[in-house]
Design a protein around this motif. Structure first.
Motif, PDB file in Angstrom:
ATOM      1  N   ARG A 131      -5.245  -4.062  -1.930  1.00  0.00           N
ATOM      2  CA  ARG A 131      -5.421  -3.185  -0.764  1.00  0.00           C
ATOM      3  C   ARG A 131      -6.143  -3.917   0.360  1.00  0.00           C
ATOM      4  O   ARG A 131      -5.784  -3.785   1.540  1.00  0.00           O
ATOM      5  CB  ARG A 131      -6.193  -1.919  -1.160  1.00  0.00           C
ATOM      6  CG  ARG A 131      -5.402  -0.968  -2.037  1.00  0.00           C
ATOM      7  CD  ARG A 131      -6.063   0.394  -2.104  1.00  0.00           C
ATOM      8  NE  ARG A 131      -7.366   0.361  -2.726  1.00  0.00           N
ATOM      9  CZ  ARG A 131      -7.571   0.489  -4.033  1.00  0.00           C
ATOM     10  NH1 ARG A 131      -6.529   0.628  -4.861  1.00  0.00           N
ATOM     11  NH2 ARG A 131      -8.794   0.473  -4.543  1.00  0.00           N
ATOM     12  N   ASN A 132      -7.166  -4.681  -0.012  1.00  0.00           N
ATOM     13  CA  ASN A 132      -7.900  -5.443   1.000  1.00  0.00           C
ATOM     14  C   ASN A 132      -6.977  -6.449   1.695  1.00  0.00           C
ATOM     15  O   ASN A 132      -7.065  -6.655   2.916  1.00  0.00           O
ATOM     16  CB  ASN A 132      -9.079  -6.167   0.359  1.00  0.00           C
ATOM     17  CG  ASN A 132     -10.154  -5.212  -0.144  1.00  0.00           C
ATOM     18  OD1 ASN A 132     -10.205  -4.049   0.243  1.00  0.00           O
ATOM     19  ND2 ASN A 132     -11.016  -5.708  -1.014  1.00  0.00           N
TER      20      ASN A 132
ATOM     21  N   LYS B 151       0.785  -1.234   0.000  1.00  0.00           N
ATOM     22  CA  LYS B 151       0.000   0.000   0.000  1.00  0.00           C
ATOM     23  C   LYS B 151       0.817   1.284   0.000  1.00  0.00           C
ATOM     24  O   LYS B 151       0.336   2.313  -0.467  1.00  0.00           O
ATOM     25  CB  LYS B 151      -0.930   0.034   1.224  1.00  0.00           C
ATOM     26  CG  LYS B 151      -2.101  -0.921   1.156  1.00  0.00           C
ATOM     27  CD  LYS B 151      -3.141  -0.614   2.219  1.00  0.00           C
ATOM     28  CE  LYS B 151      -3.900   0.660   1.916  1.00  0.00           C
ATOM     29  NZ  LYS B 151      -5.020   0.889   2.859  1.00  0.00           N
TER      30      LYS B 151
ATOM     31  N   GLY C 171      -1.697  -0.313  -4.018  1.00  0.00           N
ATOM     32  CA  GLY C 171      -2.292  -1.473  -4.687  1.00  0.00           C
ATOM     33  C   GLY C 171      -1.349  -2.235  -5.591  1.00  0.00           C
ATOM     34  O   GLY C 171      -1.752  -2.662  -6.675  1.00  0.00           O
TER      35      GLY C 171
ATOM     36  N   THR D  95      -7.750  -3.093  -5.879  1.00  0.00           N
ATOM     37  CA  THR D  95      -8.614  -3.101  -4.692  1.00  0.00           C
ATOM     38  C   THR D  95      -8.406  -4.372  -3.883  1.00  0.00           C
ATOM     39  O   THR D  95      -8.341  -4.337  -2.643  1.00  0.00           O
ATOM     40  CB  THR D  95     -10.083  -2.975  -5.112  1.00  0.00           C
ATOM     41  OG1 THR D  95     -10.284  -1.720  -5.775  1.00  0.00           O
ATOM     42  CG2 THR D  95     -11.004  -3.048  -3.902  1.00  0.00           C
TER      43      THR D  95
ATOM     44  N   ARG E 135      -7.843  -2.253 -12.029  1.00  0.00           N
ATOM     45  CA  ARG E 135      -8.257  -1.441 -10.874  1.00  0.00           C
ATOM     46  C   ARG E 135      -8.950  -2.309  -9.838  1.00  0.00           C
ATOM     47  O   ARG E 135      -8.799  -2.098  -8.625  1.00  0.00           O
ATOM     48  CB  ARG E 135      -9.160  -0.292 -11.325  1.00  0.00           C
ATOM     49  CG  ARG E 135      -8.407   0.797 -12.070  1.00  0.00           C
ATOM     50  CD  ARG E 135      -9.193   2.085 -12.232  1.00  0.00           C
ATOM     51  NE  ARG E 135      -8.341   3.070 -12.889  1.00  0.00           N
ATOM     52  CZ  ARG E 135      -8.291   3.278 -14.206  1.00  0.00           C
ATOM     53  NH1 ARG E 135      -9.095   2.573 -15.008  1.00  0.00           N
ATOM     54  NH2 ARG E 135      -7.469   4.162 -14.725  1.00  0.00           N
ATOM     55  N   GLY E 136      -9.698  -3.279 -10.310  1.00  0.00           N
ATOM     56  CA  GLY E 136     -10.304  -4.225  -9.382  1.00  0.00           C
ATOM     57  C   GLY E 136      -9.256  -5.063  -8.672  1.00  0.00           C
ATOM     58  O   GLY E 136      -9.378  -5.343  -7.464  1.00  0.00           O
TER      59      GLY E 136
END
Length: 396
Positions: free
Chosen positions: A302-303, A258, A265, A299, A295-296
């Motif tokens: 990041r999660n 991050k 990401g 995410t 982009r997905g």
């Protein structure tokens, strides 16, 4: 001096982006400097990497992750970019400190902005523990001297300064690239941007499509398996049976995904920006479809990073907040905020020393955390494969 700091994200691409922008190098399609996303894409885009390093002497362990194409062969990554856009790349190396200093000073005297390979731990503004000496290679641009100190561009909006001996020590510490500099020279002529973009896209697809469990997408499948593997010596339940070093590992995972040079990401969001630019230039709408998928994926990364430092464990929630504040302060203010950066770093160091030896979690909770992290990695692997398939289809 005629140098403007432009900030940046990823050390390898930020240095090249900013040096070329300050040399007046522009894209033929709009007459503006290349974006960092475009530099990343032309150089080859994305990669994969996962190495778990154990420091048993210091009760520590860290994760090293590579998210760029050829992350372990940075000279090739940079050379590929330069070849594709018609920029001359001159690499200088020497075993001697005096010759290294002369290379640097001569380049500055010629009005050039050398990119230097350095050891992070030797740069004072990172505030790393001495045990990490020689562990983390890094890249900075040296753009001048002032009051006997060298001025560095290291993605911050503000200049960073170090004395000559400190910079010399940082440059010579890691033997595999001792005292290396990169000098870029644009030839002033236009280049074939669509061809450069296509070369970068093809490189990325080829690289990620390989079967390697170290440098291609199967890396993440293997990593997921290691999260709950009780027989393999590199399985997390084995490595962290006594929980020693678990704190620094989880922290380095969060930080590496991050915060440090990845744009929140694993560079996937930056690459999506490149694909949108490329889609317009090549008139290829399917590249924008791949951009949305990446982009997905960003995410999901990041999660995963947040799951490694769950809020339910108070010291890990505090670590997450301290890290975010430290990086934000550094990028906005550089060493002008030296006092605050030192305090934040000391808090994080104290927590590392304390928690690496006695991690505040039960065995059952630890295994549950590993299983949750495994689930995140399995999701990431599937999404990475789907995004790569869309990308490959867009350029076939």
């Amino acid at each position: 001096m005629n140098y403007t700091q432009l900030g940046g994200i990823h050390p390898e691409t930020a240095t090249m982006t900013n040096v070329l922008a300050n040399q007046g190098f522009v894209s033929p399609h709009n007459g503006r400097p290349l974006s960092e996303a475009m530099v990343l894409g032309i150089a080859g885009g994305l990669g994969c990497g996962y190495i778990l390093w154990e420091f048993k002497k210091y009760e520590a362990a860290i994760l090293v992750m590579g998210f760029q194409n050829k992350w372990n062969y940075t000279t090739q990554f940079m050379q590929n970019f330069c070849d594709r856009v018609g920029v001359k790349a001159e690499f200088l190396e020497t075993g001697g400190a005096k010759t290294a200093a002369k290379h640097l000073d001569d380049a500055l005297a010629d009005g050039r902005f050398p990119i230097a390979w350095v050891d992070q731990e030797k740069l004072p503004y990172f505030y790393l523990r001495p045990m990490y000496s020689g562990c983390f290679g890094h890249f900075v641009t040296v753009f001048g001297q002032e009051d006997g100190r060298y001025l560095l561009d290291d993605r911050s909006q503000k200049p960073l300064t170090v004395d000559g001996q400190t910079l010399s020590d940082a440059r010579k510490r890691i033997g595999s690239y001792k005292n290396r500099l990169l000098l870029l020279e644009a030839n002033g002529s236009a280049f074939d941007l669509p061809a450069a973009i296509m070369a970068g896209l093809e490189d990325c697809v080829d690289y990620l499509s390989q079967s390697s469990q170290t440098f291609a997408l199967p890396t993440y499948k293997k990593w997921a398996r290691m999260m709950t593997h009780t027989k393999n010596k590199k399985g997390w339940p084995v490595v962290f049976k006594e929980k020693v070093g678990l704190y620094s590992t989880l922290r380095s995972l969060h930080e590496g995904i991050k915060l440090f040079g990845t744009a929140d990401g694993g560079l996937r969001g930056v690459y999506a920006d490149f694909l949108d630019e490329a889609s317009a230039i090549l008139n290829q709408p399917s590249l924008s479809e791949a951009a949305e998928q990446y982009r997905g994926v960003a995410t999901l990364w990041r999660n995963f990073a947040d799951a490694a430092l769950p809020d339910e464990i108070a010291p890990l929630k505090e670590t997450k907040a301290l890290l975010a504040k430290k990086y934000d302060t550094f990028l906005k203010h550089g060493t002008e905020a030296d006092t605050e950066l030192r305090q934040l770093s000391q808090q994080l160091q104290d927590m590392e020393v304390e928690l690496n030896g006695r991690f505040p979690i039960t065995d059952n909770a630890m295994h549950a955390l590993f299983a949750e992290m495994q689930g995140h990695l399995e999701q990431i692997y599937i999404a990475e494969k789907e995004a790569l398939a869309t990308l490959a289809g867009a350029i076939s």
